[in-house]
Design an enzyme around this catalytic site. Structure first.
Site, short mmCIF file in Angstrom:
data_model
loop_
_atom_site.label_atom_id
_atom_site.label_comp_id
_atom_site.label_asym_id
_atom_site.label_seq_id
_atom_site.Cartn_x
_atom_site.Cartn_y
_atom_site.Cartn_z
N LYS A 116 39.78 46.13 36.40
CA LYS A 116 41.01 45.84 35.65
C LYS A 116 40.88 46.18 34.16
CE LYS A 116 42.91 42.21 38.58
NZ LYS A 116 43.94 42.86 39.37
N GLU A 200 45.02 37.85 28.80
CA GLU A 200 46.25 38.45 28.29
C GLU A 200 47.35 37.41 28.23
OE1 GLU A 200 46.64 41.73 31.07
OE2 GLU A 200 47.92 40.57 32.39
N GLU A 275 51.51 49.01 39.42
CA GLU A 275 52.20 47.72 39.37
C GLU A 275 52.50 47.33 37.92
OE1 GLU A 275 50.68 45.55 43.39
OE2 GLU A 275 49.66 44.96 41.56
N GLU A 288 48.22 46.89 37.14
CA GLU A 288 47.09 47.59 37.75
C GLU A 288 47.62 48.71 38.61
OE1 GLU A 288 44.83 45.55 40.68
OE2 GLU A 288 46.57 44.67 41.66
N ASN A 290 47.03 50.38 42.39
CA ASN A 290 46.38 50.25 43.69
C ASN A 290 46.18 51.63 44.28
OD1 ASN A 290 46.18 47.45 43.64
ND2 ASN A 290 48.30 47.25 44.34
N PHE A 348 50.63 26.64 52.31
CA PHE A 348 50.42 28.00 52.84
C PHE A 348 48.99 28.21 53.33
CE2 PHE A 348 53.84 28.21 49.72
CZ PHE A 348 54.85 28.72 50.50
P1 ADP Z 1 45.63 41.03 41.69
O1 ADP Z 1 44.96 42.36 41.58
O2 ADP Z 1 44.64 39.90 41.82
O3 ADP Z 1 46.70 41.00 42.73
P2 ADP Z 1 47.54 41.50 39.54
O4 ADP Z 1 47.12 41.88 38.18
O5 ADP Z 1 48.08 42.59 40.40
O6 ADP Z 1 46.33 40.75 40.28
O7 ADP Z 1 48.61 40.35 39.44
C1 ADP Z 1 49.12 39.68 40.58
C2 ADP Z 1 50.32 38.82 40.19
O8 ADP Z 1 49.96 37.92 39.15
C3 ADP Z 1 51.49 39.59 39.61
O9 ADP Z 1 52.34 40.08 40.59
C4 ADP Z 1 52.17 38.53 38.77
O10 ADP Z 1 52.92 37.68 39.60
C5 ADP Z 1 51.01 37.72 38.23
N1 ADP Z 1 50.60 38.15 36.88
C6 ADP Z 1 49.59 39.01 36.57
N2 ADP Z 1 49.48 39.16 35.23
C7 ADP Z 1 50.42 38.39 34.67
C8 ADP Z 1 50.81 38.09 33.31
N3 ADP Z 1 50.18 38.62 32.26
N4 ADP Z 1 51.81 37.22 33.11
C9 ADP Z 1 52.44 36.65 34.17
N5 ADP Z 1 52.14 36.87 35.44
C10 ADP Z 1 51.14 37.73 35.71
#
Ligand code: ADP
Length: 690
Positions: A116, A200, A275, A288, A290, A348
């Protein structure tokens, strides 16, 4: 083109990949573990190869076994699906080293984007907007706290090696920061074998929007529009749609261009997804990328009429993309729901068991990607995703309604699933209005139950379905007794009006009056139109039903005893109900509403028992296991003094780790499990001194 592809996955995605291979005339090899020998995907493949024990580490995550299975079976390519080894750069390299094509991006891209911190740095270089924060691993407490203050609260701690929503932590206040950081570090070290955490800003009430990309080896990078995946639990998606109600043509073009720029920067090829989160002011930020096919790819296929797996295979075989950005067309709307083995009323948590009865939804514009059938065993070893149901419509409301109808008819018996929960989400007024955010489930649901009152009309429909089943059963009984006693049920004195009272477990009472308007045959309306006759054959019962005085015209089909699904035409529109018969009661599921009915006809009123509500008995001196899974750690010893809420054990089930907390203050007496033990729901894990 490839001649034989090994699918290094299982379940619905393996079925999905095999389907496209078949259409393209490519032979397939499925790999399976001990528990998968009779799964649908194993049946679908041209050849099969056993790869070991159920535990993923010994089968689906064993890189060497999979590569050697491909070599033994003379496969010229491997499709990794998603999950398992799909984003593992080392595996991709091993595949290439064995002289086999990897159906995915270049190894270097997987490695960079899988981290990341590295991928966020790349995004910044490519000019992609990112969430404000500190894109370096956090150092010691003092330095980390200073950084946190600069970012501001609430902020989000994220493991650099994270995925699937694991290990992320929101910190609301400065006072909580250091303890949250320590806990997050601990979890990250254990979960990913990597300590790096970055921080962040936490974006409040964002939407999750992602862009689907395709890139070939000839420099073509295109995007296929967005998907909105804001409906999440535990940071994992459950409902996805495309387009997003929040994205207009210009935002789509802007996000698409940025995503393509990122892919170019890293030399990306094959399918990938960038994403983003979108804040309420419509600023978007990179999350990120995928480097694989996504679970939710079917909805993109429905609106673009493309087959993403086919494109993946063609690109991996070196072909150029068959279309340019300007050739991408998008038509209508598609919505998908993930059907998982999990219990929404218990946070869940995953569920397991054998599927004892199974009936798929069917219908125009409905697509079901499923890897299960009656007899499938759902175990603790793999992901809880059972199937995906996706619906297409000319507009959002049409797609939503089609999906709701499909889920109304999706019958899975034998284990608890989220099918009625996702249906309740789709019926939530805020969902219908398109007012989505990643907090949606928290805001609108409590313990898996919607905070909104169900529509009265839906409750009426369900009461009618329950009464009709009861009524028809009574009729059948009467009919069957007729030859024995001339006194019962002579057609002439069969009453045409019946009064019933229906009571649900939550004590709602409806008066239901049922008037038989006569069979079409009986009223002598049979004509010489064969089509109409066939229709009457299927829908012979015409009734007027009043629920609490409100009249509905209802047409019911020929009815079989103990039917699991009932289709009724109510005021001209057909609806599907799912039914379950319990001793004396009927359970009806419709549009995400689940009710258990007890039915009285006035004569029986006095004799019928009131139904007792299920009572949860809390046994105070034991800790029972809330879900099936593997014990991964036991934190306490016999004799330890513990507090209520203190985490005593950790368990893993379906790729998810959860802590098990103490139900009370007290002293631990006996510990009955050890790390590595497989345990069942309600098994006693430890006891307390009384
Ligand atoms: P992972 O790889 O673990 O799935 P992601 O970075 O893709 O993590 O984030 C997954 C979810 O977490 C996002 O869809 C969002 O709902 C939430 N999220 C991630 N970063 C933030 C942020 N900075 N602020 C608010 N929600 C976030």
């Amino acid at each position: 083109m490839f001649e034989k592809i090994l699918v290094a996955n299982r379940g619905e995605i393996a079925v999905r990949v095999i389907r496209t291979c078949k259409r393209m005339g490519i032979r397939t090899v499925a790999v399976y573990s001990e528990v998968d020998f009779r799964s649908a995907y194993v049946q679908a493949a041209d050849a099969v190869c056993f790869i070991g024990a159920a535990r993923a580490e010994e089968s689906f995550l064993d890189k060497k076994k999979i590569v050697s299975a491909a070599l033994t079976n003379q496969c010229d390519a491997i499709h990794p699906g998603y999950g398992f080894l799909s984003e593992n750069a080392e595996f991709a390299q091993m595949v290439l080293d064995a002289g086999i094509a990897f159906i995915g991006p270049p190894v270097q891209a997987i490695a960079t984007l899988g981290d990341k911190i590295a991928s966020k740095a790349l995004a910044i270089r490519a000019g992609v907007p990112t969430v404000p924060g500190h894109n370096e691993p956090l150092g010691d407490a003092k330095e980390a706290l200073a950084i946190a203050e600069r970012i501001g609260f609430p902020l989000l701690l994220k493991p650099a090696a994270g995925g699937g929503g694991r290990g992320m932590r929101i910190v609301e206040r400065k006072e909580d920061f250091l303890s949250a950081l320590a806990a997050c570090r601990e979890e990250t070290r254990k979960g990913f074998g990597d300590e790096r955490i970055f921080a962040e800003r936490y974006i409040v009430r964002p939407r999750h929007i992602e862009i689907q990309l395709m890139a070939d080896r000839h420099g073509n990078v295109i995007h296929l529009g967005e998907r909105e995946c804001s409906i999440q639990r535990r940071y994992q998606k459950v409902i996805e749609e495309t387009p997003s109600p929040a994205v207009d043509e210009s935002l789509r073009a802007e996000m698409g261009a940025v995503a393509c720029a990122l892919a170019r920067e890293v030399g990306y090829t094959n399918a990938g997804t960038v994403e983003f989160i979108l804040d309420p002011e419509k600023n978007f930020y990179f999350l990120e990328m995928n480097t694989r096919l996504q679970v939710e790819h079917p909805i993109t296929e429905q609106v673009t009429s493309l087959d993403l797996v086919e494109l993946q295979i063609r690109v991996a075989a070196g072909e150029p993309l068959p279309l340019k950005q300007e050739d991408v067309t998008r038509k209508g709307w598609a919505v998908e729901a993930r059907i998982c083995a999990e219990d929404p009323s218990r946070g869940f948590l995953p569920t397991t068991g054998m599927i004892t009865r199974y009936a798929l939804p069917r219908g125009k514009n409905v697509r079901v990607d499923s890897g299960i059938d009656a007899g499938s065993l759902i175990t603790i070893y793999y992901d809880s995703l059972l199937a995906k149901v996706a619906a297409w419509g000319a507009d959002r409301e049409a797609a939503r309604k089609t999906l709701v109808r499909a889920l109304n008819g999706y019958h899975i018996e034998g284990l608890t699933t989220n099918v009625d929960f996702v249906n309740a989400v789709l019926n939530q007024p805020a969902f219908i209005a398109g007012d989505l955010s990643t907090n949606f489930i928290e805001e609108h649901f409590h313990e898996g139950e919607s905070n909104a009152k169900p529509a009265v009309e839906n409750l009426h429909y369900m009461a009618m379905a329950a009464v009709l089943v009861y009524h028809m059963r009574q009729n059948l009984v009467r009919e069957s007794l007729k030859p024995m006693s001339p006194l019962i049920g002579a057609a002439a004195d069969r009453p045409t009006q019946h009064d019933y009272t229906v009571r649900t477990t939550d004590d709602i009472v409806f008066d239901v009056q049922l008037r038989d308007d006569g069979d079409e045959e009986q009223s002598g309306q049979q004509g010489n139109d064969p089509e109409k006759d066939a229709e009457r054959e299927r829908w012979p019962h015409h009734l007027t039903i009043r629920v609490d005085g409100r009249p509905y015209t209802v047409i019911a089909p020929r009815f079989e005893y103990y039917r699991r699904r009932l289709k009724l035409k109510i005021n001209g529109v057909s609806h599907m109900f799912r039914l379950q018969y319990m001793e004396d009661h009927i359970r009806v599921c419709f549009c995400g509403i689940v009710r258990i009915y007890e039915i009285y006809s006035p004569r029986e009123w006095r004799t019928t028992r009131y139904m007792l509500r299920e009572r949860r008995v809390v046994q105070e001196n034991v800790l029972k296991c809330p879900m099936p899974g593997l014990v991964t750690a036991v934190w306490v010893q016999e004799g330890a003094e513990v507090r209520r809420g203190q985490e005593l054990l950790r368990m893993e089930s379906m790729k998810m780790e959860s802590g098990i907390a103490s139900p009370r203050d007290g002293q631990v007496d006996k510990i009955l499990v050890k790390p590595g033990h497989a345990v069942e729901t309600d098994e006693v894990l430890l006891t307390f001194h009384t």
